[in-house]
Design a protein around this motif. Structure first.
Motif, PDB file in Angstrom:
ATOM      1  N   SER A 137      -7.299 -28.098  32.997  1.00  0.00           N
ATOM      2  CA  SER A 137      -6.456 -27.633  31.900  1.00  0.00           C
ATOM      3  C   SER A 137      -5.008 -27.550  32.365  1.00  0.00           C
ATOM      4  CB  SER A 137      -6.961 -26.274  31.404  1.00  0.00           C
ATOM      5  OG  SER A 137      -6.883 -25.333  32.450  1.00  0.00           O
ATOM      6  N   THR A 138      -4.218 -26.746  31.718  1.00  0.00           N
ATOM      7  CA  THR A 138      -2.792 -26.674  32.008  1.00  0.00           C
ATOM      8  C   THR A 138      -2.480 -26.169  33.410  1.00  0.00           C
ATOM      9  OG1 THR A 138      -2.413 -26.238  29.674  1.00  0.00           O
ATOM     10  CG2 THR A 138      -0.587 -25.781  31.148  1.00  0.00           C
ATOM     11  N   THR A 139      -3.249 -25.203  33.906  1.00  0.00           N
ATOM     12  CA  THR A 139      -2.905 -24.609  35.202  1.00  0.00           C
ATOM     13  C   THR A 139      -4.081 -24.478  36.169  1.00  0.00           C
ATOM     14  OG1 THR A 139      -3.236 -22.389  34.315  1.00  0.00           O
ATOM     15  CG2 THR A 139      -0.976 -23.295  34.234  1.00  0.00           C
ATOM     16  N   ALA A 140      -5.256 -25.026  35.829  1.00  0.00           N
ATOM     17  CA  ALA A 140      -6.405 -24.894  36.730  1.00  0.00           C
ATOM     18  C   ALA A 140      -7.449 -25.963  36.466  1.00  0.00           C
ATOM     19  CB  ALA A 140      -7.040 -23.516  36.583  1.00  0.00           C
ATOM     20  N   CYS A 141      -8.256 -26.190  37.480  1.00  0.00           N
ATOM     21  CA  CYS A 141      -9.420 -27.052  37.358  1.00  0.00           C
ATOM     22  C   CYS A 141     -10.652 -26.180  37.553  1.00  0.00           C
ATOM     23  CB  CYS A 141      -9.381 -28.167  38.402  1.00  0.00           C
ATOM     24  SG  CYS A 141     -10.831 -29.224  38.277  1.00  0.00           S
TER      25      CYS A 141
ATOM     26  N   PRO B 248       0.267 -25.386  39.853  1.00  0.00           N
ATOM     27  CA  PRO B 248       1.425 -24.909  39.082  1.00  0.00           C
ATOM     28  C   PRO B 248       1.770 -25.833  37.913  1.00  0.00           C
ATOM     29  CG  PRO B 248       2.188 -25.964  41.076  1.00  0.00           C
ATOM     30  CD  PRO B 248       0.678 -25.938  41.156  1.00  0.00           C
ATOM     31  N   LEU B 249       2.338 -25.240  36.905  1.00  0.00           N
ATOM     32  CA  LEU B 249       2.959 -25.986  35.816  1.00  0.00           C
ATOM     33  C   LEU B 249       4.435 -26.099  36.184  1.00  0.00           C
ATOM     34  CD1 LEU B 249       2.679 -27.308  33.030  1.00  0.00           C
ATOM     35  CD2 LEU B 249       3.112 -25.064  32.025  1.00  0.00           C
ATOM     36  N   LEU B 250       4.874 -27.295  36.464  1.00  0.00           N
ATOM     37  CA  LEU B 250       6.243 -27.516  36.931  1.00  0.00           C
ATOM     38  C   LEU B 250       7.216 -27.506  35.753  1.00  0.00           C
ATOM     39  CD1 LEU B 250       5.370 -30.432  39.367  1.00  0.00           C
ATOM     40  CD2 LEU B 250       5.522 -27.984  39.883  1.00  0.00           C
ATOM     41  N   LYS B 251       8.386 -26.946  35.966  1.00  0.00           N
ATOM     42  CA  LYS B 251       9.413 -26.856  34.926  1.00  0.00           C
ATOM     43  C   LYS B 251      10.735 -27.320  35.535  1.00  0.00           C
ATOM     44  CE  LYS B 251      11.262 -23.787  31.440  1.00  0.00           C
ATOM     45  NZ  LYS B 251      11.294 -22.454  30.864  1.00  0.00           N
ATOM     46  N   PRO B 252      10.964 -28.645  35.554  1.00  0.00           N
ATOM     47  CA  PRO B 252      12.161 -29.168  36.211  1.00  0.00           C
ATOM     48  C   PRO B 252      13.476 -28.798  35.514  1.00  0.00           C
ATOM     49  CG  PRO B 252      10.957 -30.931  35.143  1.00  0.00           C
ATOM     50  CD  PRO B 252      10.121 -29.693  35.025  1.00  0.00           C
ATOM     51  N   GLN B 253      13.419 -28.534  34.222  1.00  0.00           N
ATOM     52  CA  GLN B 253      14.595 -28.074  33.479  1.00  0.00           C
ATOM     53  C   GLN B 253      14.126 -27.415  32.195  1.00  0.00           C
ATOM     54  OE1 GLN B 253      16.851 -31.705  33.029  1.00  0.00           O
ATOM     55  NE2 GLN B 253      15.921 -32.212  31.116  1.00  0.00           N
ATOM     56  N   ALA B 254      15.034 -26.818  31.463  1.00  0.00           N
ATOM     57  CA  ALA B 254      14.680 -26.097  30.238  1.00  0.00           C
ATOM     58  C   ALA B 254      13.899 -26.994  29.284  1.00  0.00           C
ATOM     59  CB  ALA B 254      15.945 -25.577  29.560  1.00  0.00           C
ATOM     60  N   ASN B 255      12.783 -26.462  28.767  1.00  0.00           N
ATOM     61  CA  ASN B 255      11.920 -27.140  27.788  1.00  0.00           C
ATOM     62  C   ASN B 255      11.235 -28.405  28.327  1.00  0.00           C
ATOM     63  OD1 ASN B 255      12.419 -25.205  25.732  1.00  0.00           O
ATOM     64  ND2 ASN B 255      14.382 -26.202  25.335  1.00  0.00           N
TER      65      ASN B 255
ATOM     66  N   ALA C 108      -0.119 -35.160  39.338  1.00  0.00           N
ATOM     67  CA  ALA C 108      -1.497 -35.652  39.268  1.00  0.00           C
ATOM     68  C   ALA C 108      -2.240 -35.469  40.591  1.00  0.00           C
ATOM     69  CB  ALA C 108      -1.520 -37.111  38.847  1.00  0.00           C
ATOM     70  N   SER C 109      -1.549 -35.505  41.715  1.00  0.00           N
ATOM     71  CA  SER C 109      -2.224 -35.296  42.996  1.00  0.00           C
ATOM     72  C   SER C 109      -2.759 -33.858  43.090  1.00  0.00           C
ATOM     73  CB  SER C 109      -1.299 -35.609  44.173  1.00  0.00           C
ATOM     74  OG  SER C 109      -0.233 -34.692  44.243  1.00  0.00           O
ATOM     75  N   GLN C 110      -2.101 -32.919  42.433  1.00  0.00           N
ATOM     76  CA  GLN C 110      -2.594 -31.547  42.412  1.00  0.00           C
ATOM     77  C   GLN C 110      -3.856 -31.433  41.561  1.00  0.00           C
ATOM     78  OE1 GLN C 110       0.931 -29.382  41.237  1.00  0.00           O
ATOM     79  NE2 GLN C 110       1.534 -29.069  43.364  1.00  0.00           N
ATOM     80  N   TRP C 111      -3.960 -32.238  40.505  1.00  0.00           N
ATOM     81  CA  TRP C 111      -5.205 -32.268  39.722  1.00  0.00           C
ATOM     82  C   TRP C 111      -6.358 -32.676  40.625  1.00  0.00           C
ATOM     83  CZ3 TRP C 111      -3.310 -35.905  35.261  1.00  0.00           C
ATOM     84  CH2 TRP C 111      -2.423 -35.218  34.432  1.00  0.00           C
ATOM     85  N   TRP C 112      -6.158 -33.758  41.407  1.00  0.00           N
ATOM     86  CA  TRP C 112      -7.211 -34.258  42.281  1.00  0.00           C
ATOM     87  C   TRP C 112      -7.576 -33.223  43.347  1.00  0.00           C
ATOM     88  CZ3 TRP C 112     -11.048 -37.354  42.392  1.00  0.00           C
ATOM     89  CH2 TRP C 112     -11.657 -37.672  43.595  1.00  0.00           C
ATOM     90  N   ASN C 113      -6.572 -32.664  44.012  1.00  0.00           N
ATOM     91  CA  ASN C 113      -6.835 -31.672  45.058  1.00  0.00           C
ATOM     92  C   ASN C 113      -7.554 -30.444  44.498  1.00  0.00           C
ATOM     93  OD1 ASN C 113      -5.626 -33.283  47.000  1.00  0.00           O
ATOM     94  ND2 ASN C 113      -3.620 -32.327  46.738  1.00  0.00           N
ATOM     95  N   SER C 114      -7.135 -29.984  43.340  1.00  0.00           N
ATOM     96  CA  SER C 114      -7.777 -28.819  42.720  1.00  0.00           C
ATOM     97  C   SER C 114      -9.199 -29.142  42.283  1.00  0.00           C
ATOM     98  CB  SER C 114      -6.953 -28.318  41.531  1.00  0.00           C
ATOM     99  OG  SER C 114      -5.735 -27.788  41.996  1.00  0.00           O
TER     100      SER C 114
END
Length: 73
Positions: free
Chosen positions: A14-18, A38-45, A51-57
């Motif tokens: 999902s948005t923040t976990a597997c 984490p849900l990354l927020k590089p700038q406002a909105n 995707a590598s974090q999806w795999w690792n999680s």
């Protein structure tokens, strides 16, 4: 003949976990695992995920799940 000890593993990213859950043939949850990312927020909105974090999680959640299951299954 089908082995009565067989399990099915469902995976939900999902948005923040597997999450990973092992189910038996009767639909009972036998074991669970969960790993966040984490849900990354590089700038406002702007929101991104790596995707590598999806795999690792996913791998981590499955490892947690497997730690709860009899290895003969």
């Amino acid at each position: 003949m089908i082995d009565q000890q067989q399990l099915v593993i469902g995976i939900d990213c999902s948005t923040t976990a597997c999450k990973a859950i092992a189910w038996n043939r009767e639909g009972k949850a036998i074991a669970k695992g969960m790993a966040t990312y984490p849900l990354l927020k590089p700038q406002a909105n702007w929101y991104e995920q790596d995707a590598s974090q999806w795999w690792n999680s996913t791998c981590n959640a499955i490892q947690q799940l497997l730690a709860e299951i009899d290895k003969k299954r």
